[in-house]
Design a protein around this motif. Structure first.
Motif, PDB file in Angstrom:
ATOM      1  N   VAL A   1      -4.818  -1.593   4.402  1.00 45.27           N
ATOM      2  CA  VAL A   1      -4.814  -0.600   3.319  1.00 45.27           C
ATOM      3  C   VAL A   1      -3.813  -0.982   2.234  1.00 45.27           C
ATOM      4  N   LYS A   2      -2.620  -1.395   2.638  1.00 47.35           N
ATOM      5  CA  LYS A   2      -1.591  -1.769   1.663  1.00 47.35           C
ATOM      6  C   LYS A   2      -2.042  -2.926   0.771  1.00 47.35           C
ATOM      7  N   GLN A   3      -2.757  -3.885   1.348  1.00 47.97           N
ATOM      8  CA  GLN A   3      -3.148  -5.069   0.578  1.00 47.97           C
ATOM      9  C   GLN A   3      -4.482  -4.921  -0.155  1.00 47.97           C
ATOM     10  N   THR A   4      -5.196  -3.824   0.108  1.00 47.06           N
ATOM     11  CA  THR A   4      -6.510  -3.674  -0.528  1.00 47.06           C
ATOM     12  C   THR A   4      -6.711  -2.320  -1.219  1.00 47.06           C
ATOM     13  N   GLU A   5      -5.867  -1.348  -0.899  1.00 45.50           N
ATOM     14  CA  GLU A   5      -6.013   0.025  -1.400  1.00 45.50           C
ATOM     15  C   GLU A   5      -7.348   0.649  -0.982  1.00 45.50           C
ATOM     16  N   ALA A   6      -7.834   0.232   0.187  1.00 42.32           N
ATOM     17  CA  ALA A   6      -9.095   0.768   0.702  1.00 42.32           C
ATOM     18  C   ALA A   6      -8.881   2.129   1.350  1.00 42.32           C
ATOM     19  N   VAL A   7      -9.941   2.925   1.368  1.00 41.07           N
ATOM     20  CA  VAL A   7      -9.925   4.213   2.058  1.00 41.07           C
ATOM     21  C   VAL A   7     -10.525   4.017   3.452  1.00 41.07           C
TER      22      VAL A   7
END
Length: 196
Positions: free
Chosen positions: A37-43
């Motif tokens: 999540v931190k490296q992609t900003e994915a949900v």
């Protein structure tokens, strides 16, 4: 938007980790999700049967779902959504119980089960990119999602999500910003979907 389709058993849990307080969820595996999540900003979109512990209509949550939610919050994560339930229908008659080893011989009718649930979410929300973290094949190839699937393992002593899986997931999410939506690549004639 980027989406992580998250299974729980075999991704956040594995055969080598037991802890009744966490319902056998390994906090180290949640930290690995946090890295993605931190490296992609994915949900995070929950695809696991654990989603059955949350009633979208009433807001009621079973204890095991609350534990999952709490562990995620401890790592700064939250579940963005859950996939709709599309009950699996099998092509084979199921008159007796089957073992886990026999699951590979059970096939879903196309348009049912987890593969269809993920497909519906993608078609409804149109994420820019997505990754599927799951230890089982739910007909991903038949839906055109085989390149987005990172397969983990329940059975390995250090199973579940690993560092190599995290690296692969990050690459998929960051390099596939223009993944096609399944509506452009689905083979609706295919019925050979794994059903679990």
């Amino acid at each position: 938007m980027k989406a992580i389709f998250l299974d729980v058993d075999g991704v956040l849990t594995n055969s080598g980790y037991r802890n009744p307080e966490t319902k056998n969820i390994d906090p180290e595996k949640i930290e690995l999700i946090n890295e993605i999540v931190k490296q992609t900003e994915a949900v995070i979109v929950l695809t696991s049967t654990w989603k059955d512990g949350y009633n979208k209509d009433t807001g009621e949550k079973d204890d095991y779902y609350k534990v999952l939610e709490h562990l995620m919050l401890e790592h700064g994560l939250q579940i963005y959504d859950i996939t709709d339930k599309i009950p699996a229908q099998t092509r084979e008659s199921m008159y007796v119980s089957i073992s886990l080893n026999d699951l590979e011989f059970v096939h879903c009718v196309h348009g049912t089960g987890r593969g269809a649930e993920v497909d519906k979410w993608i078609n409804d929300h149109h994420p820019d990119s997505y990754v599927i973290l799951d230890d089982e094949d739910h007909g991903w190839k038949e839906y055109g999602y085989e390149d987005a699937w990172v397969q983990t393992s329940w059975y390995d002593p250090n199973g579940g999500l690993g560092k190599k899986d995290v690296k692969k997931a990050i690459v998929i999410l960051n390099q596939n910003e223009n993944q096609k939506n399944s509506a452009n690549g689905i083979n609706s004639e295919t019925e050979d979907n794994r059903c679990r």
